[in-house]
Write a protein that holds these residues in place. Structure first.
Motif, PDB file in Angstrom:
ATOM      1  N   ASN A   1       0.841  -1.176   0.000  1.00 11.75           N
ATOM      2  CA  ASN A   1       0.000   0.000   0.000  1.00 11.75           C
ATOM      3  C   ASN A   1       0.885   1.239   0.000  1.00 11.75           C
ATOM      4  OD1 ASN A   1      -1.604   2.150   0.479  1.00 11.75           O
ATOM      5  ND2 ASN A   1      -2.674   1.274   2.230  1.00 11.75           N
ATOM      6  N   PRO A   2       0.954   1.944  -1.122  1.00  6.12           N
ATOM      7  CA  PRO A   2       1.866   3.093  -1.190  1.00  6.12           C
ATOM      8  C   PRO A   2       1.448   4.193  -0.216  1.00  6.12           C
ATOM      9  CG  PRO A   2       0.474   3.001  -3.151  1.00  6.12           C
ATOM     10  CD  PRO A   2       0.212   1.744  -2.371  1.00  6.12           C
ATOM     11  N   ARG A   3       0.184   4.227   0.127  1.00  7.15           N
ATOM     12  CA  ARG A   3      -0.274   5.322   0.989  1.00  7.15           C
ATOM     13  C   ARG A   3       0.381   5.254   2.354  1.00  7.15           C
ATOM     14  NH1 ARG A   3      -5.895   5.802  -1.250  1.00  7.15           N
ATOM     15  NH2 ARG A   3      -4.572   5.874  -3.105  1.00  7.15           N
ATOM     16  N   VAL A   4       0.499   4.068   2.894  1.00  2.67           N
ATOM     17  CA  VAL A   4       1.174   3.977   4.198  1.00  2.67           C
ATOM     18  C   VAL A   4       2.533   3.294   4.067  1.00  2.67           C
ATOM     19  CG1 VAL A   4      -0.894   4.123   5.588  1.00  2.67           C
ATOM     20  CG2 VAL A   4      -0.135   1.895   4.780  1.00  2.67           C
ATOM     21  N   ARG A   5       2.975   3.086   2.845  1.00  2.00           N
ATOM     22  CA  ARG A   5       4.290   2.512   2.548  1.00  2.00           C
ATOM     23  C   ARG A   5       4.523   1.174   3.255  1.00  2.00           C
ATOM     24  NH1 ARG A   5       8.421   6.077   4.384  1.00  2.00           N
ATOM     25  NH2 ARG A   5       6.846   6.858   5.805  1.00  2.00           N
ATOM     26  N   VAL A   6       3.524   0.343   3.284  1.00  2.00           N
ATOM     27  CA  VAL A   6       3.716  -0.952   3.916  1.00  2.00           C
ATOM     28  C   VAL A   6       3.602  -2.055   2.880  1.00  2.00           C
ATOM     29  CG1 VAL A   6       2.877  -2.585   5.619  1.00  2.00           C
ATOM     30  CG2 VAL A   6       2.803  -0.147   6.096  1.00  2.00           C
ATOM     31  N   GLU A   7       4.656  -2.846   2.833  1.00  2.00           N
ATOM     32  CA  GLU A   7       4.630  -4.013   1.979  1.00  2.00           C
ATOM     33  C   GLU A   7       4.552  -5.215   2.892  1.00  2.00           C
ATOM     34  OE1 GLU A   7       7.344  -4.752  -1.738  1.00  2.00           O
ATOM     35  OE2 GLU A   7       8.265  -5.720  -0.021  1.00  2.00           O
ATOM     36  N   SER A   8       3.630  -6.126   2.611  1.00  2.00           N
ATOM     37  CA  SER A   8       3.579  -7.300   3.481  1.00  2.00           C
ATOM     38  C   SER A   8       3.213  -8.538   2.707  1.00  2.00           C
ATOM     39  CB  SER A   8       2.589  -7.092   4.620  1.00  2.00           C
ATOM     40  OG  SER A   8       1.670  -6.104   4.295  1.00  2.00           O
ATOM     41  N   LEU A   9       3.469  -9.635   3.345  1.00  2.00           N
ATOM     42  CA  LEU A   9       3.083 -10.907   2.766  1.00  2.00           C
ATOM     43  C   LEU A   9       1.797 -11.345   3.432  1.00  2.00           C
ATOM     44  CD1 LEU A   9       6.462 -12.785   2.692  1.00  2.00           C
ATOM     45  CD2 LEU A   9       5.125 -12.050   0.729  1.00  2.00           C
ATOM     46  N   LEU A  10       0.807 -11.595   2.642  1.00  2.00           N
ATOM     47  CA  LEU A  10      -0.460 -12.038   3.196  1.00  2.00           C
ATOM     48  C   LEU A  10      -0.801 -13.394   2.628  1.00  2.00           C
ATOM     49  CD1 LEU A  10      -2.855  -8.970   2.874  1.00  2.00           C
ATOM     50  CD2 LEU A  10      -1.761  -9.845   4.919  1.00  2.00           C
ATOM     51  N   VAL A  11      -1.366 -14.217   3.476  1.00  2.00           N
ATOM     52  CA  VAL A  11      -1.892 -15.463   2.950  1.00  2.00           C
ATOM     53  C   VAL A  11      -3.224 -15.134   2.321  1.00  2.00           C
ATOM     54  CG1 VAL A  11      -2.844 -17.692   3.564  1.00  2.00           C
ATOM     55  CG2 VAL A  11      -0.705 -16.934   4.574  1.00  2.00           C
TER      56      VAL A  11
ATOM     57  N   ALA B   1       8.871   5.428  14.764  1.00  2.00           N
ATOM     58  CA  ALA B   1       7.569   5.544  15.424  1.00  2.00           C
ATOM     59  C   ALA B   1       7.729   6.340  16.713  1.00  2.00           C
ATOM     60  CB  ALA B   1       7.004   4.159  15.716  1.00  2.00           C
ATOM     61  N   HIS B   2       6.679   7.050  17.072  1.00  2.72           N
ATOM     62  CA  HIS B   2       6.712   7.897  18.264  1.00  2.72           C
ATOM     63  C   HIS B   2       5.719   7.384  19.308  1.00  2.72           C
ATOM     64  CE1 HIS B   2       5.524  11.567  20.607  1.00  2.72           C
ATOM     65  NE2 HIS B   2       6.835  11.565  20.749  1.00  2.72           N
TER      66      HIS B   2
ATOM     67  N   ASN C   1       1.266   8.128  10.474  1.00  2.03           N
ATOM     68  CA  ASN C   1       0.339   8.039  11.598  1.00  2.03           C
ATOM     69  C   ASN C   1      -0.471   6.752  11.685  1.00  2.03           C
ATOM     70  OD1 ASN C   1       1.224  10.428  12.545  1.00  2.03           O
ATOM     71  ND2 ASN C   1      -0.480  11.652  11.760  1.00  2.03           N
ATOM     72  N   GLN C   2       0.208   5.638  11.547  1.00  3.45           N
ATOM     73  CA  GLN C   2      -0.439   4.345  11.740  1.00  3.45           C
ATOM     74  C   GLN C   2      -0.176   3.885  13.178  1.00  3.45           C
ATOM     75  OE1 GLN C   2      -2.028   2.419   9.056  1.00  3.45           O
ATOM     76  NE2 GLN C   2      -2.020   4.539   8.348  1.00  3.45           N
TER      77      GLN C   2
ATOM     78  N   ASN D   1       6.139  20.264   6.327  1.00  4.50           N
ATOM     79  CA  ASN D   1       5.695  19.137   5.543  1.00  4.50           C
ATOM     80  C   ASN D   1       5.248  17.995   6.436  1.00  4.50           C
ATOM     81  OD1 ASN D   1       5.466  17.608   3.268  1.00  4.50           O
ATOM     82  ND2 ASN D   1       7.372  18.476   2.421  1.00  4.50           N
ATOM     83  N   PHE D   2       4.558  18.336   7.499  1.00  3.70           N
ATOM     84  CA  PHE D   2       4.324  17.338   8.531  1.00  3.70           C
ATOM     85  C   PHE D   2       2.870  17.387   8.974  1.00  3.70           C
ATOM     86  CE2 PHE D   2       5.730  14.689  11.975  1.00  3.70           C
ATOM     87  CZ  PHE D   2       6.984  14.254  11.570  1.00  3.70           C
ATOM     88  N   PRO D   3       2.177  16.262   9.041  1.00  8.24           N
ATOM     89  CA  PRO D   3       0.784  16.307   9.496  1.00  8.24           C
ATOM     90  C   PRO D   3       0.717  16.719  10.974  1.00  8.24           C
ATOM     91  CG  PRO D   3       1.553  14.034   9.291  1.00  8.24           C
ATOM     92  CD  PRO D   3       2.642  14.909   8.754  1.00  8.24           C
ATOM     93  N   GLN D   4      -0.374  17.364  11.363  1.00 13.50           N
ATOM     94  CA  GLN D   4      -0.552  17.749  12.768  1.00 13.50           C
ATOM     95  C   GLN D   4      -0.612  16.490  13.629  1.00 13.50           C
ATOM     96  OE1 GLN D   4      -0.129  20.127  14.632  1.00 13.50           O
ATOM     97  NE2 GLN D   4      -0.077  21.721  13.057  1.00 13.50           N
ATOM     98  N   CYS D   5       0.241  16.385  14.619  1.00 12.50           N
ATOM     99  CA  CYS D   5       0.172  15.245  15.535  1.00 12.50           C
ATOM    100  C   CYS D   5       1.081  15.533  16.719  1.00 12.50           C
ATOM    101  CB  CYS D   5       0.589  13.957  14.830  1.00 12.50           C
ATOM    102  SG  CYS D   5       2.254  14.031  14.171  1.00 12.50           S
ATOM    103  N   GLU D   6       1.056  14.642  17.670  1.00 10.16           N
ATOM    104  CA  GLU D   6       1.854  14.837  18.867  1.00 10.16           C
ATOM    105  C   GLU D   6       3.337  14.897  18.529  1.00 10.16           C
ATOM    106  OE1 GLU D   6       0.104  12.331  21.962  1.00 10.16           O
ATOM    107  OE2 GLU D   6       2.110  12.306  22.853  1.00 10.16           O
ATOM    108  N   ALA D   7       3.761  14.003  17.611  1.00  8.88           N
ATOM    109  CA  ALA D   7       5.172  13.963  17.238  1.00  8.88           C
ATOM    110  C   ALA D   7       5.612  15.323  16.709  1.00  8.88           C
ATOM    111  CB  ALA D   7       5.412  12.882  16.188  1.00  8.88           C
TER     112      ALA D   7
END
Ligand code: ADP
Ligand code: MG
Length: 752
Positions: free
Chosen positions: A350-360, A656-657, A670-671, A724-730
């Motif tokens: 998923n390019p949106r959250v940049r996660v590549e995974s192996l799924l069964v 991660a924060h 922000n996942q 260039n940063f979303p609003q968040c605690e970090a």
């Protein structure tokens, strides 16, 4: 010895082996007889004529017709490999390491030569070829790497892209690349070989290259479906094996499962159940097959079924329990029964959250067809599909999506750039990747400094592309001398890269997690796994953590879990798992790689040997680019600090924060993530870098190390740019850090 082509006629006259000048063994003639019965032999002349008359050629044939083992040998017989005194080779690519190794061994045997000499193979971190090699089996990824230093692939006279239907990332890139190379090298020939039907698509892509079909020699296969969806496919598969063994006539069984742990587990359970049945049933041999299996173990799939226990007693049976490898890459003779639970481990991105995974996830109908075909190679067979016929018709997709549509492309884009392909948008992909995925890849490489703002390869990018690693890890290696810790970073990289696993079915990972509902819709850009949610399989997805791909140097046998955990704890480093891996590596070396030390400390010796080998090879690349080898003094307080900073310089996008609510959020995306239970930290650090994101019912980050907020703004200010940063605690924490830095500077100035 006789050189290639050298005293050829002399050797032939004396009936000596043309390739090494030695007399042929009896085995050579025995195998030759068998080879001649393979379907491709019927079309040998036709193939050679077509090859002679065309620059490219497409060959389609059923699995087991002899494409992979015979065609390269036909080519060798017919093509002159000497060109103006220059020796050239024939290459045959394989998407899978196991296939490259296994097939090259077989072909060396068929040609009556020693593996590694005239016939060799090359896979990542292992090159078994020599100056004598004339036929090389290599993974598609390796050929792509070779193209980086030899853009016209001038070592080769003929290139065979095998298993093209698998549509791996590397094969797809090779398609586009070779089209270009063929234009520049009229003397080069290309053969594309494939098992299934997409032949017309290949033909259109290769501008009308002639298509040759090798008729299969398939016996009818009777297909059985389950009445209702199965709750647990593993249990159902084992049950089916036992039933076949009790009730069906002789013939070996092939079971498709998804990964090492599951396969080892199934083999044990099958053996146990059959043993419990006593001597009314024949003996069995359950053999596993998956990519990380050591080569000697792989060979077992070709051994015959065990003989009856006593003369005249019930016949024995071989049961091969395999991943997708046995679908088309390797052919096992004698299979009469196939059990197909309908699942395979597949990559999703998923390019949106940049996660590549192996799924069964469920296989495609094309895969299901291939699987059932394995039962009819030598006689009529049966295929037991552990899903309903309705599911097969309504839920399975017709074809598997090509990998290029399901992958993180950062590494591929770096390779393409290095190959001089600047205009990615117009690169001739057979299936162009999603623009968002390409954008993400360019962005990541730009942040890493591998590409400049115009998208051109930088000096840094050039060096990074030399490492057969993810760009983050390459970057960490390249900058490590600047942090005075390249020795240690090398060791950590090696420990993270050696993809070798335990044979015992133990793991630090929680068992497969059942997830209700479809996580796929959110995660999968090509909607691959949205099919899972709708599927009549029952609305459950099994997510397999990427543990099957990570190096596991810790052994944890079921019967000695406590002792194993204690042994692991002695290596633990409170600041993080990367440093723990470094401790293990150091301890292994300090104990002179002693096998009994490994055994006593629950350390997997094979994983360590492998890491050592990987380290050697990375070291070679480092020295080629004059990257200095250095360490901070171990007694210095900076020793671990420097290592952690160097890691951050590569992995600043995998941070991660810790939020006040007690959970972690990945920076920018922000996942919500959790520290994987296998971590060895004694505290919850405010900031961590992680090596991988493991997708299960909860999202875990795995292999984590504590880093300091100040380092983020020092080492990667371009990424931690607050505009260039979303609003968040970090972000608020970072703002404070920037302010503090500003103030410190002021104070310093005022003091002067
Ligand atoms: P294809 O590529 O068309 O699927 P292969 O060339 O891989 O076919 O296999 C052809 C035949 O070679 C198989 O049916 C099998 O009999 C034999 N074969 C291949 N590899 C081995 C091996 N390692 N040991 C014994 N026989 C093998
Ligand atoms: Mg093949």
């Amino acid at each position: 010895g006789v050189g290639v082509g050298g005293n050829l006629s002399l050797a032939q006259n004396l009936n000596l082996n043309r390739w090494n000048g030695r007399p042929y063994s009896q085995r050579y003639f025995d195998i030759l007889e068998k080879r001649k019965t393979l379907p491709v032999w019927q079309q040998k002349d036709e193939f050679l004529q077509a090859l002679n008359a065309n620059q490219s050629l497409i060959l389609v044939g059923e699995t087991g017709s002899g494409k992979t083992t015979q065609i390269p040998q036909f080519v060798l017989e017919a093509i002159k490999l000497d060109d103006k005194g220059k020796k050239m080779m024939v290459a045959c690519t394989q998407p899978r390491r196991v296939a490259a190794m296994s097939v090259s061994h077989r072909v060396a045997e068929e040609m009556d030569v020693t593996i590694g000499e005239e016939v060799g193979y090359s896979i990542r971190f292992e090159d078994k070829s020599s100056a004598r090699t004339i036929l090389k089996y290599l993974t598609d990824g390796m050929l792509l790497r070779e193209a980086m230093t030899d853009p016209l692939l001038e070592q080769y006279k003929v290139i065979i892209l095998d298993e093209a239907h698998e549509r791996t990332l590397a094969t797809d890139v090779l398609f586009g690349l070779l089209k270009e190379v063929l234009r520049n090298r009229p003397d080069l020939k290309l053969v594309v070989m494939s098992a299934t039907l997409e032949a017309e698509k290949f033909q259109a892509y290769f501008s009308g290259a002639p298509l040759m079909k090798v008729p299969g020699r398939l016996f009818p296969v009777e297909i059985f479906y389950t009445q209702d969806p199965e709750r647990d496919y593993l249990e159902a598969a084992i049950r089916t094996v036992v039933q076949i063994h009790m009730c069906e006539p002789p013939g070996d069984i092939l079971v498709f499962l998804t990964g090492e742990e599951e396969i080892e587990d199934a083999c044990k359970k099958i053996a146990k159940e059959v043993t419990n049945m006593g001597d009314q049933v024949g003996p069995i041999k359950a053999v596993p097959l998956y990519s990380t299996l050591p080569p000697a173990m792989q060979q077992k799939i070709f051994e015959p079924a065990p003989p009856p226990v006593k003369e005249g007693g019930p016949l024995g049976r071989k049961i091969v329990v395999s991943t997708n490898i046995a679908e088309t890459s390797l052919t096992i003779d004698g299979i009469v029964y196939v059990i197909d639970p309908g699942f395979a481990k597949q990559k999703v991105y998923n390019p949106r959250v940049r996660v590549e995974s192996l799924l069964v996830s469920p296989i495609s109908r094309a895969s299901a067809h291939q699987r059932s075909g394995r039962a009819g190679r030598t006689q009529p067979g049966k295929c037991f599909r552990l899903y309903t016929e309705k599911s097969f018709k309504n839920d399975l997709q017709p074809q598997t999506y090509p990998e290029i549509l399901r992958s993180n492309l950062a590494n591929t884009v770096l390779t393409l750039k290095k190959l001089g392909i600047d205009d990615l948008v117009h690169f001739d992909f057979m299936d162009p990747p999603a623009p968002e995925t390409l954008m993400r890849a360019l962005e990541v490489l730009n942040y890493l400094g591998a590409l400049d703002d115009e998208g051109n390869l930088t000096k840094m990018g050039e060096i990074m592309s030399e490492f057969p690693l993810d760009p983050q890890m390459s970057k960490m290696l390249v900058v490590s001398p600047g942090f005075n810790c390249s020795n240690e970073i090398l060791s950590i990289s090696a420990m993270l890269s050696g993809k070798i696993l335990l044979l015992s079915s133990t793991s630090l990972i929680p068992k497969f997690v059942t997830v209700l509902g479809c996580i796929g819709c959110v995660l999968c850009p090509v909607r691959l796994s949205s099919a899972i949610a709708l599927s009549g399989f029952h609305a459950t997805v099994w997510c397999v953590p990427q543990n099957l791909l990570i190096p596991n140097c810790f052994v944890r046998p079921r019967e000695a879990q406590k002792a194993a955990d204690e042994a692991k704890a002695q290596f633990g480093h409170i600041d993080g798992d990367h440093l723990t891996l470094l401790n293990v590596y150091h301890a292994y070396k300090q104990n002179n790689e002693d096998p009994s030390w490994c055994y006593e400390n629950f350390v997997n010796q094979r994983a360590m040997k492998n890491a050592d080998n990987v380290r050697q090879q990375l070291l070679r690349i480092m020295s080629r680019y004059n990257l200095k080898l250095c360490s901070t003094d171990f007694s210095s307080r900076e020793y671990y600090v420097n290592i952690r900073k160097a890691m951050l310089a590569g992995y600043f996008m995998q941070v991660a924060h810790l939020e006040r609510t007690g959970h972690y959020l990945t920076v920018k995306d922000n996942q919500v993530v959790h520290l994987h239970p296998s971590n060895c930290l004694d505290h919850k650090p405010e900031w961590v870098i992680y090596n991988e994101y493991v997708l299960t019912s909860r999202n875990f980050i795995r292999t984590v190390t504590d880093v300091r907020g100040e380092w983020l703004v020092d080492i990667a200010p371009h990424y931690y740019d607050l505009e260039n940063f979303p609003q968040c605690e970090a972000k608020r924490v970072l703002e404070k850090l920037y302010k503090k830095r500003e103030k410190d500077r002021e104070d310093k100035k005022n003091r002067k």
